[in-house]
Design an enzyme around this catalytic site. Sequence first.
Site, PDB file in Angstrom:
ATOM      1  N   HIS A  66     -69.194   4.736 -38.830  1.00  0.00           N
ATOM      2  CA  HIS A  66     -68.387   5.909 -38.521  1.00  0.00           C
ATOM      3  C   HIS A  66     -68.011   6.674 -39.794  1.00  0.00           C
ATOM      4  CE1 HIS A  66     -66.985   4.576 -34.234  1.00  0.00           C
ATOM      5  NE2 HIS A  66     -68.290   4.744 -34.339  1.00  0.00           N
ATOM      6  N   GLU A  84     -65.217   7.636 -40.927  1.00  0.00           N
ATOM      7  CA  GLU A  84     -64.069   7.110 -41.667  1.00  0.00           C
ATOM      8  C   GLU A  84     -64.498   5.985 -42.613  1.00  0.00           C
ATOM      9  OE1 GLU A  84     -64.432   7.599 -38.410  1.00  0.00           O
ATOM     10  OE2 GLU A  84     -62.521   7.908 -37.390  1.00  0.00           O
ATOM     11  N   CYS A 129     -61.290   5.401 -34.089  1.00  0.00           N
ATOM     12  CA  CYS A 129     -61.376   4.287 -33.142  1.00  0.00           C
ATOM     13  C   CYS A 129     -60.628   3.079 -33.722  1.00  0.00           C
ATOM     14  CB  CYS A 129     -62.838   3.948 -32.864  1.00  0.00           C
ATOM     15  SG  CYS A 129     -63.661   3.149 -34.257  1.00  0.00           S
ATOM     16  N   CYS A 156     -62.092   1.744 -37.028  1.00  0.00           N
ATOM     17  CA  CYS A 156     -61.748   2.594 -38.177  1.00  0.00           C
ATOM     18  C   CYS A 156     -60.266   2.500 -38.502  1.00  0.00           C
ATOM     19  CB  CYS A 156     -62.154   4.033 -37.902  1.00  0.00           C
ATOM     20  SG  CYS A 156     -63.943   4.252 -37.873  1.00  0.00           S
TER      21      CYS A 156
HETATM   22 ZN    ZN Z   1     -64.474   4.601 -35.738  1.00  0.00          ZN
END
Ligand code: ZN
Length: 273
Positions: free
Chosen positions: A177, A179, A203, A206
């Site tokens: 992801h 992040e 999420c 993250c």
């Molecule tokens: Zn994430």
Amino acid sequence: MVRTRRGSPVSGRLLLISRLLMHSSLKKPSSFSTNTNEAKPNTTPAKHRHSSIPETRVSQKRSFEPTTHPCMMPFLSPKLDFEEVVLQISWQVCFSCSAKKREDYLEWPEYFMAVAFLSAQRSKDPNSQVGACIVNQENKIVGIGYNGMPNGCDDDLLPWSRSADDRLDTKYPYVCHAELNAIMNKNSADVKGCTMYVALFPCNECAKLIIQAGLKEVIYLSDKYHDTPEMMASRRLLNMAGIQYRQFQPKRTQIVIDFNSINQAGMLNGAPH
Ligand SMILES: [Zn+2]
């Protein structure tokens, strides 16, 4: 005739500046007075005058009606003909607009969120492009990332699907992801006390990274997965860890990057910017 120019200031400016430079070849209209004794005094502050404009042009300007604030488009007497109008507008462009600070510049939050969105355009994910931008307490960017496959893992071989009979044939077990990548791409010793700008609410995975990395705040734009278990778990973790998060409220819905804009303004009599 003059007021129709309001709708296209940039292209109009170029046209008008070019006309100003051509002015010496223009034929003077019969109604155009250059007698400075009869002319009305120029009430525009001297600080707005362009030092490189020949005095003759300034003298000719004195036959015009006084104007309002220099950065406003001119208010012209209807008796002026087209050539005079051109000169008047050119004068306005020369003496005022280039001397006034821009008002529509990007503010810091817009700038950082825009960097996150621009970074997202690097993503090869066909369904979701997410970017993140980490900023320290001095408003300096210390990390940027977007969603993608791990380094060294061929993104032509790994799946990009969102659903499949076998979860191993979806992107989820593999993709990093934004992040995660922003944190891992940091160009500072750490990101403690920093703020993350991110397109989507993080999420739960993250959120763990954000907490462990010591970030203090998350500013997100979309929360479209708000009711999913991943986001609920994320909020739970962020709340427990005392990390602030808030939704970004943009003042504009889009920011256009125009590579041609650098060629459209700022040049006058050879002086850059
Ligand atoms: Zn994430």
